[in-house]
Design a protein around this motif. Sequence first.
Motif, PDB file in Angstrom:
ATOM      1  N   LEU A   1       0.828  -1.202   0.000  1.00  0.00           N
ATOM      2  CA  LEU A   1       0.000   0.000   0.000  1.00  0.00           C
ATOM      3  C   LEU A   1       0.862   1.251   0.000  1.00  0.00           C
ATOM      4  O   LEU A   1       0.524   2.257  -0.616  1.00  0.00           O
ATOM      5  CB  LEU A   1      -0.919   0.007   1.217  1.00  0.00           C
ATOM      6  CG  LEU A   1      -1.917  -1.140   1.285  1.00  0.00           C
ATOM      7  CD1 LEU A   1      -2.808  -0.972   2.493  1.00  0.00           C
ATOM      8  CD2 LEU A   1      -2.756  -1.200   0.033  1.00  0.00           C
ATOM      9  N   ALA A   2       1.984   1.177   0.684  1.00  0.00           N
ATOM     10  CA  ALA A   2       2.864   2.342   0.741  1.00  0.00           C
ATOM     11  C   ALA A   2       3.397   2.682  -0.651  1.00  0.00           C
ATOM     12  O   ALA A   2       3.715   3.828  -0.933  1.00  0.00           O
ATOM     13  CB  ALA A   2       4.012   2.085   1.701  1.00  0.00           C
ATOM     14  N   LEU A   3       3.455   1.695  -1.530  1.00  0.00           N
ATOM     15  CA  LEU A   3       3.889   1.950  -2.898  1.00  0.00           C
ATOM     16  C   LEU A   3       2.894   2.852  -3.627  1.00  0.00           C
ATOM     17  O   LEU A   3       3.256   3.685  -4.447  1.00  0.00           O
ATOM     18  CB  LEU A   3       3.952   0.630  -3.694  1.00  0.00           C
ATOM     19  CG  LEU A   3       5.130  -0.290  -3.499  1.00  0.00           C
ATOM     20  CD1 LEU A   3       4.921  -1.544  -4.346  1.00  0.00           C
ATOM     21  CD2 LEU A   3       6.401   0.416  -3.918  1.00  0.00           C
ATOM     22  N   VAL A   4       1.621   2.624  -3.333  1.00  0.00           N
ATOM     23  CA  VAL A   4       0.580   3.325  -4.074  1.00  0.00           C
ATOM     24  C   VAL A   4       0.332   4.721  -3.523  1.00  0.00           C
ATOM     25  O   VAL A   4      -0.029   5.638  -4.237  1.00  0.00           O
ATOM     26  CB  VAL A   4      -0.740   2.516  -4.031  1.00  0.00           C
ATOM     27  CG1 VAL A   4      -1.744   3.121  -4.978  1.00  0.00           C
ATOM     28  CG2 VAL A   4      -0.483   1.074  -4.403  1.00  0.00           C
ATOM     29  N   TYR A   5       0.495   4.893  -2.258  1.00  0.00           N
ATOM     30  CA  TYR A   5       0.166   6.175  -1.634  1.00  0.00           C
ATOM     31  C   TYR A   5       1.207   6.455  -0.564  1.00  0.00           C
ATOM     32  O   TYR A   5       0.983   6.220   0.615  1.00  0.00           O
ATOM     33  CB  TYR A   5      -1.226   6.068  -1.005  1.00  0.00           C
ATOM     34  CG  TYR A   5      -1.910   7.398  -0.778  1.00  0.00           C
ATOM     35  CD1 TYR A   5      -2.975   7.793  -1.579  1.00  0.00           C
ATOM     36  CD2 TYR A   5      -1.486   8.265   0.226  1.00  0.00           C
ATOM     37  CE1 TYR A   5      -3.591   9.002  -1.383  1.00  0.00           C
ATOM     38  CE2 TYR A   5      -2.101   9.476   0.431  1.00  0.00           C
ATOM     39  CZ  TYR A   5      -3.164   9.842  -0.373  1.00  0.00           C
ATOM     40  OH  TYR A   5      -3.779  11.054  -0.174  1.00  0.00           O
ATOM     41  N   PRO A   6       2.382   6.917  -0.966  1.00  0.00           N
ATOM     42  CA  PRO A   6       3.485   6.926  -0.013  1.00  0.00           C
ATOM     43  C   PRO A   6       3.451   8.033   1.039  1.00  0.00           C
ATOM     44  O   PRO A   6       3.863   7.804   2.156  1.00  0.00           O
ATOM     45  CB  PRO A   6       4.726   7.057  -0.900  1.00  0.00           C
ATOM     46  CG  PRO A   6       4.244   7.598  -2.188  1.00  0.00           C
ATOM     47  CD  PRO A   6       2.791   7.298  -2.318  1.00  0.00           C
ATOM     48  N   ASP A   7       3.006   9.238   0.696  1.00  0.00           N
ATOM     49  CA  ASP A   7       3.198  10.340   1.636  1.00  0.00           C
ATOM     50  C   ASP A   7       1.970  11.211   1.799  1.00  0.00           C
ATOM     51  O   ASP A   7       1.124  11.268   0.933  1.00  0.00           O
ATOM     52  CB  ASP A   7       4.353  11.228   1.158  1.00  0.00           C
ATOM     53  CG  ASP A   7       5.679  10.490   1.224  1.00  0.00           C
ATOM     54  OD1 ASP A   7       6.016  10.036   2.322  1.00  0.00           O
ATOM     55  OD2 ASP A   7       6.319  10.340   0.168  1.00  0.00           O
ATOM     56  N   ASN A   8       1.930  11.886   2.911  1.00  0.00           N
ATOM     57  CA  ASN A   8       0.805  12.773   3.197  1.00  0.00           C
ATOM     58  C   ASN A   8       1.068  14.157   2.591  1.00  0.00           C
ATOM     59  O   ASN A   8       2.202  14.526   2.329  1.00  0.00           O
ATOM     60  CB  ASN A   8       0.623  12.891   4.706  1.00  0.00           C
ATOM     61  CG  ASN A   8      -0.803  13.220   5.062  1.00  0.00           C
ATOM     62  OD1 ASN A   8      -1.621  13.549   4.204  1.00  0.00           O
ATOM     63  ND2 ASN A   8      -1.120  13.135   6.342  1.00  0.00           N
ATOM     64  N   PHE A   9      -0.021  14.895   2.377  1.00  0.00           N
ATOM     65  CA  PHE A   9       0.088  16.264   1.882  1.00  0.00           C
ATOM     66  C   PHE A   9      -1.196  16.976   2.267  1.00  0.00           C
ATOM     67  O   PHE A   9      -2.172  16.339   2.658  1.00  0.00           O
ATOM     68  CB  PHE A   9       0.270  16.282   0.355  1.00  0.00           C
ATOM     69  CG  PHE A   9      -0.827  15.584  -0.390  1.00  0.00           C
ATOM     70  CD1 PHE A   9      -2.012  16.243  -0.696  1.00  0.00           C
ATOM     71  CD2 PHE A   9      -0.691  14.242  -0.770  1.00  0.00           C
ATOM     72  CE1 PHE A   9      -3.036  15.593  -1.368  1.00  0.00           C
ATOM     73  CE2 PHE A   9      -1.715  13.592  -1.436  1.00  0.00           C
ATOM     74  CZ  PHE A   9      -2.890  14.266  -1.732  1.00  0.00           C
TER      75      PHE A   9
END
Lengths: 883, 164
Positions: free
Chosen positions: A798-806
């Motif tokens: 999942l981290a691959l698809v949506y790695p960081d917050n903004f």
Amino acid sequence: MTVELTIDGKKITTSEDKTILEAARENGIYIPTLCYHSKLSPIGSCRLCVVEIEGVEHPMASCTTPVAPNIVVTTKSEKLDKIRRDALKLMLVNHPLDCPICDAGGECDLQNMVFQFGIDQVEYKANKVEREEIPFSTPLIRHWPNRCILCGRCVWACREITGNNVLEIAEKGYDSHIEAIYPEKCLSCGECLSVCPVGALTDNLSPIKARKWQAKRTLTTCNHCSVGCQLEINTFEDKLINITTKESEGTNNGSLCVKGRFGHDYIHSEERLKQALIRKREDLIPTDIDEAISFAAKKIGEIKEKYGSDAFAGVGSVHLSNEENYIFQRFVRSVIGTNNIDSLASLIFEPLSEALIPVLGMGLMTNPLNDLLLSDVAIVIGTDLDGNHQIVANKLRWAAYHNDLKPVIVDPREISLSKGFANVWMRPKPSTDTVWINGLIREIISRGLEDKDFIKKHTKGFESLKKFVEQFTPEKVEEITGIDQKDLKDAAQLFGEAKAGAIIFGSGIIGQNDSVSAIRSLGHLALITGNLGKRGGGLYPILPRCNTQGAWDMGLNPLYFPGYQPVTDDGAIKRFKKLWGLPIKNEKGLSLVDIFLKASEGKIKAMIIMGENPLVTFPDSSLVKKAIENLEFLVVIDSFLTETAELADIVIPGVTFAEKDGTFTSCERRIQRVRAGLKPLGESMADWEIIAKISEMMGHPMNFSTPKDIFDEIAKVTPCYGNITYEQLDEKGGAWCYLGKTPRLFEDGFPGGKANFLTDDIKLPQKKENKEFPISLTVGGNFYNYLIGSKTKRAKGLALVYPDNFVLINDEDADKKGIKDGDMVVIKTENGELSLPARVNSNIIPGVAHLKISFNDIDVGKLFKADKAIVPYKIVNASIEKA
Amino acid sequence: MEIAAKTEENILTKESMEILDKIISRYKGKRGALMPVLQEAQEEFGYLPIEIQNYIATQMGIPASEVYGVVTFYHFFTMVPKGRHTIKVCLGTACYVRGGKKIIEKLKNDLGIDIGGTTPDRRFSLDVVRCLGACGLAPVVMVDNDIHQGMKPSKLDKTLEPYK
């Protein structure tokens, strides 16, 4: 209309909308297929299902040919056999025979067909086409273009089930291939993967592989969101290989979202707790689990002795099972002797109950989710369904595709359902929902579209409602909410005319300021249009976590025993005292917010937190931190060393959902089984066993040897779970709680006879300009990462698809502050500040910003303040400046 | 394999949207309207870049991926901008045996483009056809609407010269 026809000499009667294939299958007549999939419209590409029809020159594809009166169909003949064999052989010209290294080996439809037809060689000498490997739309799936037989199932699934139209068959002839044309629309749900009949699409996540017959398949309930999808955990040598589904099981009907399909690898995370931890001076030191449990028991006993029962509080979990939450509240109420017990479920159910119980008698999802397939209008408010509950969004898309459902989407943000899908998209300013909902009610009544019979028969107080809503003219609604008058009028016409209208709402409504007024107004809206107790109608509050409903039902609540029996009710106290064999306190306990407030004042001395990480999940992290720092003793039971567990005195390793038995209750009130597919890791134990052991060490053995024993006790003492047995849950794939005769509430009328329109307590938003904090910051979950964390990357896929917050900021607002896309910004509220990168575009209306709560490394909780029972956890006034 | 060609300039201007709207409005509510709409759009713009496809899809309520599928399926449609002149080399049986293959090789080499491609100066596009029904004149090359018979690689330069 029914039609009579003959298939293979058998006289068959069926309905006229059936195809020949469907009619044959209904009657147990086998026709081979490859591209056909029961969830999809017929594709007609593989030619295996050809049949002969008397009087028709050429064989026809039975999957696309409708039945007709008196036709005579033959499904088996030499001619058909040759066509089918040739079709298969032509597929084999290109399909590589790399079965030994193919994930699908053993469960490949092509392999099965070739085997069934006994094809041992291909005489065609056509050139093999080498297709180029091009990137697929998601890194979670690997595309093997040469294995593809171009059946079209993935394209159809992407079109009809997820509605995203990412995939298409591009080019023609030898050059045709599956291509991700619009990869940016891909939700990574893996629907394409699940329908692929061969190994052309494979799971790109698990390094561990096993053949179908080697894997152990365990049917269980997903532990991510509250939809309660049924899935199979496939394991080999006690390791998870992948997740699959059964079409026949659960409301998900074989579909899953990205979390359900790819978000379970955290089970084998290196960071799982294998041992108990105990605080020695500053550090948490590994220790034997029995020692940790007996130390916890001793210490709890001492604190109870010294400060009394009410110096103690328990926090249960919205993602642990009913059995665990039940045993936890029993322990806290009887062995410790306090009603200071709660969970995050109350952030949702407090406003729901306060809003809807006085109006309808219950504050729950009224209809099963599958009713949405029958709706002709659905209003979706304050929830990004694709982002969090994709299975619900899939149902809406199915209904739109097959049933002409007209969606009305209400969200200040642009979400995947708003553009292109919605008939009407309204973008209200935050916290003005009460105004537009009442405006909608006024429009419906003024057009005479209210359900007069229903109102007369089932409700009280309509005249006062009519008078109340008079003030909400479309002009006024536009002025306050920013919603275009035409949009409001269109929505009113659509919903007023709907034969069955559904109202779906999420945290955007439940967690806002004045949520009670807005939810109550939605109750009124459902009532005036007669959409309760009706198929396809209903109110659908969408709950966040897998067992939010169950935690509330099980009495993780300072006011109620399991099944909403008040803790001050003498009869209930007597019953529980007898059953549990210990005195029970006749006094309301502290709510979650109060527990943390009192603890921060030093009035709560000890706490057990079971399966929850309030430092990240509770809306006011500063308060939680202060509360925990002031405790004398904190026990945390969790499968990971969470931010909260790091502050504990004892950490006892619990297990994940894949390692235990029990039940979850989904948001549609469906109790479903959770089954263990793996052995507990290291010394970890199911949370219910840990609680039972602590109780035993304290001198009060509970005598439960399995979760079934606990469920039997739940069914005995919890009226809304009454008459349900554990065996029934296995046999029938779940059971509905709060039931009369059907899974739909209010079909037999309302509790207490009539529903009430109550307008006295409806509060309207106060227009206040906040110079210091002009931006309304809304926060939301996101299924790619909720509680799995990007810092820790426990779910690596999942981290691959949506790695960081903004933080999402409107371009006009950003312009004023000189903020550009990608800039670091500082968000400030009255309670705290944090910095993170900005994303700038027009997907959100001016004056509003949006942020995800679910990244463990970004402490969004410190922006909020919790000081009352109903916490507006979705919205806070903020300022945003360039860092 | 022909992947979405990068358009050189922003093709989806206000004017082009108006043109497309006009085309689409003529087919409103008709079944199977996508093909004629694409056909007219291509006549108008010379090719169908992804932006145009997307716009047509949104306006007609058809998934953009499906439009792409149709555009790439039919030989007639192209996603690469066409040159001012189209050279079609016949590779039907008669032309093939009389040297059509050599002609195509020479053209590819001289123009520096592949079959289906367009020269950077947009002068020529190169295509292959399967029999123009003029087998007696083989090998045949067609430039725009002119037939050139009995072609040889050595005659090509001169033949193409008038097409500026």
